[in-house]
Each structure stands twice: as structure tokens, then as C-alpha cells.
Design a protein around this motif. Structure first.
Motif, PDB file in Angstrom:
ATOM      1  N   GLY A   1       1.749  10.681  -2.177  1.00  0.00           N
ATOM      2  CA  GLY A   1       1.610  10.734  -0.735  1.00  0.00           C
ATOM      3  C   GLY A   1       2.927  10.503  -0.018  1.00  0.00           C
ATOM      4  N   ALA A   2       2.850  10.451   1.309  1.00  0.00           N
ATOM      5  CA  ALA A   2       4.018  10.182   2.149  1.00  0.00           C
ATOM      6  C   ALA A   2       3.650   9.046   3.090  1.00  0.00           C
ATOM      7  CB  ALA A   2       4.414  11.419   2.945  1.00  0.00           C
ATOM      8  N   ALA A   3       4.437   7.976   3.031  1.00  0.00           N
ATOM      9  CA  ALA A   3       4.128   6.793   3.827  1.00  0.00           C
ATOM     10  C   ALA A   3       5.097   6.665   4.991  1.00  0.00           C
ATOM     11  CB  ALA A   3       4.196   5.542   2.953  1.00  0.00           C
ATOM     12  N   MET A   4       4.555   6.389   6.181  1.00  0.00           N
ATOM     13  CA  MET A   4       5.396   6.198   7.365  1.00  0.00           C
ATOM     14  C   MET A   4       4.831   5.100   8.234  1.00  0.00           C
ATOM     15  SD  MET A   4       6.408  10.025   8.686  1.00  0.00           S
ATOM     16  CE  MET A   4       7.087  11.257   7.563  1.00  0.00           C
ATOM     17  N   SER A   5       5.727   4.331   8.855  1.00  0.00           N
ATOM     18  CA  SER A   5       5.293   3.397   9.881  1.00  0.00           C
ATOM     19  C   SER A   5       4.697   4.199  11.033  1.00  0.00           C
ATOM     20  CB  SER A   5       6.476   2.569  10.390  1.00  0.00           C
ATOM     21  OG  SER A   5       6.972   1.729   9.365  1.00  0.00           O
ATOM     22  N   PRO A   6       3.703   3.657  11.735  1.00  0.00           N
ATOM     23  CA  PRO A   6       3.074   4.412  12.836  1.00  0.00           C
ATOM     24  C   PRO A   6       4.077   4.922  13.859  1.00  0.00           C
ATOM     25  CG  PRO A   6       1.796   2.451  12.346  1.00  0.00           C
ATOM     26  CD  PRO A   6       3.045   2.348  11.514  1.00  0.00           C
ATOM     27  N   GLU A   7       5.072   4.085  14.201  1.00  0.00           N
ATOM     28  CA  GLU A   7       6.067   4.515  15.187  1.00  0.00           C
ATOM     29  C   GLU A   7       6.863   5.711  14.683  1.00  0.00           C
ATOM     30  OE1 GLU A   7       6.232  -0.080  15.061  1.00  0.00           O
ATOM     31  OE2 GLU A   7       5.800   1.584  13.710  1.00  0.00           O
ATOM     32  N   VAL A   8       7.174   5.681  13.390  1.00  0.00           N
ATOM     33  CA  VAL A   8       7.954   6.768  12.800  1.00  0.00           C
ATOM     34  C   VAL A   8       7.124   8.045  12.748  1.00  0.00           C
ATOM     35  CG1 VAL A   8       9.106   7.561  10.702  1.00  0.00           C
ATOM     36  CG2 VAL A   8       9.393   5.198  11.462  1.00  0.00           C
ATOM     37  N   ALA A   9       5.852   7.919  12.380  1.00  0.00           N
ATOM     38  CA  ALA A   9       4.975   9.096  12.320  1.00  0.00           C
ATOM     39  C   ALA A   9       4.887   9.780  13.679  1.00  0.00           C
ATOM     40  CB  ALA A   9       3.589   8.690  11.835  1.00  0.00           C
ATOM     41  N   LEU A  10       4.787   8.987  14.746  1.00  0.00           N
ATOM     42  CA  LEU A  10       4.738   9.561  16.088  1.00  0.00           C
ATOM     43  C   LEU A  10       6.034  10.280  16.431  1.00  0.00           C
ATOM     44  CD1 LEU A  10       2.936   6.714  18.091  1.00  0.00           C
ATOM     45  CD2 LEU A  10       2.039   8.998  17.565  1.00  0.00           C
ATOM     46  N   ARG A  11       7.161   9.688  16.041  1.00  0.00           N
ATOM     47  CA  ARG A  11       8.454  10.318  16.333  1.00  0.00           C
ATOM     48  C   ARG A  11       8.602  11.626  15.564  1.00  0.00           C
ATOM     49  NH1 ARG A  11      11.727   6.789  19.214  1.00  0.00           N
ATOM     50  NH2 ARG A  11      13.522   8.170  18.902  1.00  0.00           N
ATOM     51  N   VAL A  12       8.104  11.647  14.341  1.00  0.00           N
ATOM     52  CA  VAL A  12       8.177  12.880  13.546  1.00  0.00           C
ATOM     53  C   VAL A  12       7.348  13.973  14.205  1.00  0.00           C
ATOM     54  CG1 VAL A  12       7.519  13.935  11.347  1.00  0.00           C
ATOM     55  CG2 VAL A  12       8.693  11.725  11.364  1.00  0.00           C
ATOM     56  N   ILE A  13       6.151  13.630  14.658  1.00  0.00           N
ATOM     57  CA  ILE A  13       5.303  14.617  15.335  1.00  0.00           C
ATOM     58  C   ILE A  13       5.986  15.136  16.600  1.00  0.00           C
ATOM     59  CG2 ILE A  13       3.138  14.920  16.589  1.00  0.00           C
ATOM     60  CD1 ILE A  13       1.876  12.930  14.611  1.00  0.00           C
ATOM     61  N   GLU A  14       6.539  14.217  17.392  1.00  0.00           N
ATOM     62  CA  GLU A  14       7.234  14.610  18.620  1.00  0.00           C
ATOM     63  C   GLU A  14       8.449  15.473  18.315  1.00  0.00           C
ATOM     64  OE1 GLU A  14       8.090  10.924  20.461  1.00  0.00           O
ATOM     65  OE2 GLU A  14       6.018  10.551  21.100  1.00  0.00           O
TER      66      GLU A  14
ATOM     67  N   GLU B   1       0.835  -1.212   0.000  1.00  0.00           N
ATOM     68  CA  GLU B   1       0.000   0.000   0.000  1.00  0.00           C
ATOM     69  C   GLU B   1       0.866   1.257   0.000  1.00  0.00           C
ATOM     70  OE1 GLU B   1      -2.332  -0.398   3.490  1.00  0.00           O
ATOM     71  OE2 GLU B   1      -3.754  -1.837   2.614  1.00  0.00           O
ATOM     72  N   SER B   2       1.954   1.217   0.765  1.00  0.00           N
ATOM     73  CA  SER B   2       2.832   2.385   0.879  1.00  0.00           C
ATOM     74  C   SER B   2       3.521   2.692  -0.452  1.00  0.00           C
ATOM     75  CB  SER B   2       3.881   2.147   1.966  1.00  0.00           C
ATOM     76  OG  SER B   2       3.276   1.994   3.225  1.00  0.00           O
ATOM     77  N   LEU B   3       3.897   1.654  -1.187  1.00  0.00           N
ATOM     78  CA  LEU B   3       4.507   1.865  -2.498  1.00  0.00           C
ATOM     79  C   LEU B   3       3.561   2.647  -3.404  1.00  0.00           C
ATOM     80  CD1 LEU B   3       6.094  -1.662  -3.023  1.00  0.00           C
ATOM     81  CD2 LEU B   3       7.349   0.482  -2.704  1.00  0.00           C
ATOM     82  N   LYS B   4       2.297   2.242  -3.402  1.00  0.00           N
ATOM     83  CA  LYS B   4       1.318   2.946  -4.240  1.00  0.00           C
ATOM     84  C   LYS B   4       1.073   4.360  -3.722  1.00  0.00           C
ATOM     85  CE  LYS B   4      -3.077   2.274  -6.592  1.00  0.00           C
ATOM     86  NZ  LYS B   4      -3.437   3.693  -6.527  1.00  0.00           N
ATOM     87  N   GLU B   5       1.053   4.528  -2.401  1.00  0.00           N
ATOM     88  CA  GLU B   5       0.825   5.853  -1.820  1.00  0.00           C
ATOM     89  C   GLU B   5       1.863   6.860  -2.298  1.00  0.00           C
ATOM     90  OE1 GLU B   5       0.599   5.879   2.414  1.00  0.00           O
ATOM     91  OE2 GLU B   5      -1.043   4.434   2.490  1.00  0.00           O
ATOM     92  N   VAL B   6       3.143   6.473  -2.223  1.00  0.00           N
ATOM     93  CA  VAL B   6       4.186   7.437  -2.581  1.00  0.00           C
ATOM     94  C   VAL B   6       4.195   7.696  -4.085  1.00  0.00           C
ATOM     95  CG1 VAL B   6       5.589   6.899  -0.568  1.00  0.00           C
ATOM     96  CG2 VAL B   6       5.992   5.661  -2.688  1.00  0.00           C
ATOM     97  N   VAL B   7       3.863   6.684  -4.893  1.00  0.00           N
ATOM     98  CA  VAL B   7       3.773   6.903  -6.342  1.00  0.00           C
ATOM     99  C   VAL B   7       2.648   7.871  -6.663  1.00  0.00           C
ATOM    100  CG1 VAL B   7       3.246   5.782  -8.544  1.00  0.00           C
ATOM    101  CG2 VAL B   7       4.841   4.699  -6.952  1.00  0.00           C
ATOM    102  N   ASP B   8       1.575   7.821  -5.872  1.00  0.00           N
ATOM    103  CA  ASP B   8       0.434   8.730  -6.076  1.00  0.00           C
ATOM    104  C   ASP B   8       0.661  10.102  -5.456  1.00  0.00           C
ATOM    105  OD1 ASP B   8      -0.902   6.772  -7.457  1.00  0.00           O
ATOM    106  OD2 ASP B   8      -2.092   6.103  -5.743  1.00  0.00           O
TER     107      ASP B   8
END
Length: 218
Positions: A130-143, A121-128
Motif C-alpha cells: 500500500g501507500a501510506a500518507m498523513s491526512p494533511e499530505v494526502a490532501l495536498r497531493v489531491i490538491e 500501521e503505516s509500516l505494515k501498509e507499505v510492506v503489504d
């Protein structure tokens, strides 16, 4: 009624030094309708040589590679192919690597424990787009963005000429085209780059570009 031809598959290139993981990813991608692994590389050096038009739709990039790191490779690939989506797939989830990968031009950051269906799903997201992140990574980015303030613009005491040269490199120029743009010789460019390296405390063009973006120099 004439049957409609299926859409072309989403093509993926893999940069991963561990053969078992590389081949496993290729099997997953090739075994999924609508996806195809177009090429795979065991190092960033071989990827930089082998990724030529026609390019894949997206590249999966490991960070812990032998020789040139994935971080430096991402910066170089973005210089050569600005429109090519680069999706990190790594075991590292520390703030420094996440931040540097995003600054270098990655459009997503996944951990290797990502479930196969989510990876696809993430491969298709970035081709379209978007920006794909693992949930743990997304939380770290927000923090991370909550914790830091916008950095004070740093120039590292670069001269106006050095700053303009560095901006050209960030925009994708090489030494030869930068020399033409500035109306000087390639030797002059090399001389100024040595001064820039000293002031930024880096040892390569890709590292200088990364530092310029990270510190808001240009």
C-alpha cells in the motif's frame, strides 16, 4: 498439538540524524510485538553503505539529513534495491518535497507528528504493497494533482544517444553496465553524462534521474 511458531517480525531500518528521535523510534518499534528495528543510521551515506542483504522489510527515511539529503538518498536506494519500500518520516509538508519524494520512489509520506499507532500501521501498509500518507499530505497531493496539468514532455535538447543513456540510468544501470549495453567505454559514458548534466542543470546522477522522471524525459 504442536504450537504454531509465531510469524517472523516485520523488520524496519531507520535513517534519522537526530539521535533522540532515532532512538525513540527504535524503542517504539522494538517494544511492539511483531516489529523489530533491524538497524538505524544517522546519515544517508551510512545507510547506503550499511543496507545490504538481508534487507529489512521497510526503511523509514527522514528528508532533512546532513550531507546527502533524504530525497537524493531515496533515489539511490531505489536504484540499488528496487523492491525495498521507503517510507518518508519528516517535518516537511510542502508540495515540492512531497512531489519529489514520490517521484524519487517513496511509497509513503508521513509527518513526524503522526501518532505511534498510525506509524506502526503505516509500516505494515507499505510492506503489504500500500501507500501510506498523513491526512494533511494526502490532501495536498489531491490538491496538487487537481492544480497541475500533465506536463508537456520535455527533452531538454538531449540527443537520441543521451536520452538512451539517461533511460539506462533510470532503469538502474551504472556507468560500467551502461557502457556495456551501449558498446562504448566508461570514459565515453562519463563524457556524455557531463553533457547531460549541463543540459538538465544538475550535478549528480541521482539528480539527473529525478529530473528525467519529473519532466517525463524517458
Amino acid at each position: 498439538m504442536i504450537p504454531t511458531a509465531p510469524p517472523p517480525p516485520l523488520t524496519v531500518a531507520i535513517v534519522e540524524d537526530q539521535r533522540q528521535i532515532r532512538e525513540g523510534l527504535a524503542r517504539l518499534i522494538n517494544g511492539t510485538p511483531g516489529y523489530r528495528c533491524s538497524e538505524s543510521f544517522g546519515s544517508m551515506e551510512s545507510a547506503l553503505m550499511g543496507l545490504v542483504p538481508p534487507l529489512p522489510h521497510v526503511v523509514l527515511v527522514d528528508l532533512g539529513l546532513p550531507g546527502m539529503s533524504g530525497l537524493d538518498g531515496i533515489a539511490l536506494l531505489k536504484q540499488r534495491h528496487p523492491g525495498l519500500p521507503l517510507l518518508v518520516l519528516t517535518v516537511y509538508d510542502d508540495d515540492d518535497r512531497i512531489f519529489r519524494a514520490m517521484c524519487a520512489g517513496a511509497c509513503g509520506y508521513l509527518l513526524k507528528k503522526t501518532p505511534p499507532h498510525r506509524l506502526l500501521e503505516s509500516l505494515k501498509e507499505v510492506v503489504d504493497g500500500g501507500a501510506a500518507m498523513s491526512p494533511e499530505v494526502a490532501l495536498r497531493v489531491i490538491e496538487l494533482f487537481r492544480a497541475i496539468r500533465p506536463p508537456v514532455r520535455a527533452d531538454h535538447h538531449l540527443t537520441p544517444h543521451e536520452s538512451r543513456l539517461l533511460k539506462l540510468l533510470v532503469d538502474g544501470h551504472n556507468y560500467k553496465t551502461a557502457a556495456v549495453e551501449l558498446g562504448v567505454s566508461v570514459n565515453t559514458i562519463s563524457f556524455h553524462m557531463r553533457r547531460i548534466y549541463e543540459k538538465l542543470q544538475v550535478h549528480s546522477k541521482s539528480a539527473a534521474v529525478s529530473r528525467a522522471l519529473r519532466d517525463g524525459i524517458v
